[in-house]
Design an enzyme around this catalytic site. Structure first.
Site, mmCIF file in Angstrom:
data_model
loop_
_atom_site.group_PDB
_atom_site.id
_atom_site.type_symbol
_atom_site.label_atom_id
_atom_site.label_comp_id
_atom_site.label_asym_id
_atom_site.label_seq_id
_atom_site.Cartn_x
_atom_site.Cartn_y
_atom_site.Cartn_z
ATOM 1 N N GLY A 46 -9.108 -29.159 29.249
ATOM 2 C CA GLY A 46 -9.593 -28.371 30.371
ATOM 3 C C GLY A 46 -9.734 -26.919 29.974
ATOM 4 N N GLN A 51 -10.378 -17.915 31.024
ATOM 5 C CA GLN A 51 -9.909 -18.080 29.640
ATOM 6 C C GLN A 51 -10.946 -17.632 28.619
ATOM 7 O OE1 GLN A 51 -8.484 -22.355 30.404
ATOM 8 N NE2 GLN A 51 -7.060 -21.577 28.863
ATOM 9 N N CYS A 88 -1.565 -25.286 27.243
ATOM 10 C CA CYS A 88 -2.727 -24.484 27.642
ATOM 11 C C CYS A 88 -3.324 -23.847 26.402
ATOM 12 C CB CYS A 88 -2.262 -23.406 28.621
ATOM 13 S SG CYS A 88 -3.572 -22.306 29.170
ATOM 14 N N LEU A 89 -4.650 -23.846 26.307
ATOM 15 C CA LEU A 89 -5.318 -23.244 25.152
ATOM 16 C C LEU A 89 -5.029 -21.737 25.066
ATOM 17 C CD1 LEU A 89 -8.771 -25.086 25.265
ATOM 18 C CD2 LEU A 89 -6.866 -25.508 23.691
ATOM 19 N N HIS A 130 -3.744 -27.425 37.039
ATOM 20 C CA HIS A 130 -3.602 -26.409 35.985
ATOM 21 C C HIS A 130 -4.823 -25.489 35.945
ATOM 22 C CE1 HIS A 130 -2.348 -25.222 31.727
ATOM 23 N NE2 HIS A 130 -3.593 -24.777 31.808
ATOM 24 N N GLU A 131 -6.019 -26.099 35.952
ATOM 25 C CA GLU A 131 -7.244 -25.296 35.805
ATOM 26 C C GLU A 131 -7.532 -24.478 37.055
ATOM 27 O OE1 GLU A 131 -8.190 -24.939 32.881
ATOM 28 O OE2 GLU A 131 -7.205 -26.695 32.046
ATOM 29 N N HIS A 134 -5.557 -21.376 37.159
ATOM 30 C CA HIS A 134 -6.123 -20.300 36.327
ATOM 31 C C HIS A 134 -7.045 -19.401 37.148
ATOM 32 C CE1 HIS A 134 -4.996 -20.728 32.126
ATOM 33 N NE2 HIS A 134 -5.260 -22.029 32.110
HETATM 34 NI NI NI Z 1 -4.716 -23.435 30.710
#
Ligand code: NI
Length: 158
Positions: A46, A51, A88-89, A130-131, A134
């Site tokens: 995701g 991000q 998370c990236l 999660h997304e 963000h």
């Molecule tokens: Ni993330």
């Protein structure tokens, strides 16, 4: 398409609230395409627009069952609970234990401007939460019960 730079947790852009997408333009579609390519290149499941430094309510998700694009997503219903590992990236090389709803229903707009509703269970429900977090400047590390130790991370890789 292009691979975009993914910002990490020190970047304050991740702490800002994203604005609604009021009009889907060619730039929106390019962003969706670039976000998907960026997520794939990073082996993520995701990615949210902040991000890649864009404060708009846009998310891409692919947990291995195909691409889901969400514009202006909103969680409209949740059911149950799951506790498990999350990463998370933007928080590289870390994993935390987070409790999330087990089933999540999301209302969003697609790239053609059509509203739709999608329901996810397990990992997909976790990815939705999660997304969408963000988009409101929330990172999973804010909600994690604890982070895995380096020893536990090694065990995970084995
Ligand atoms: Ni993330």
């Amino acid at each position: 398409m292009a691979i975009l730079n993914i910002v990490t947790q020190e970047d304050e852009v991740l702490r800002k609230k994203c604005r609604l997408v009021d009009k889907i333009t060619p730039r929106t579609l390019t962003l969706l395409d670039d976000m998907y390519e960026t997520m794939q290149a990073a082996n993520g499941v995701g990615l949210a627009a902040p991000q890649v430094g864009i404060l708009r309510r846009i998310v891409v998700i692919d947990i291995g069952e195909g691409l889901i694009e969400l514009i202006n997503p909103e969680i409209v219903a949740t059911e149950g609970e799951q506790t498990g590992e999350e990463g998370c990236l933007s928080v590289p090389d870390e994993v935390g234990i987070v409790t999330r709803p087990n089933i999540v229903t999301v209302k969003a707009t697609d790239r053609n401007g059509e509203p739709f509703t999608i329901r996810g269970e397990g990992l997909l429900a976790r990815a939705f939460c999660h997304e969408i977090d963000h988009l409101d400047g929330v990172l999973y590390i804010d909600k994690a019960e604890r982070m895995l130790t380096p020893e536990e991370m090694e065990e995970d890789e084995e």
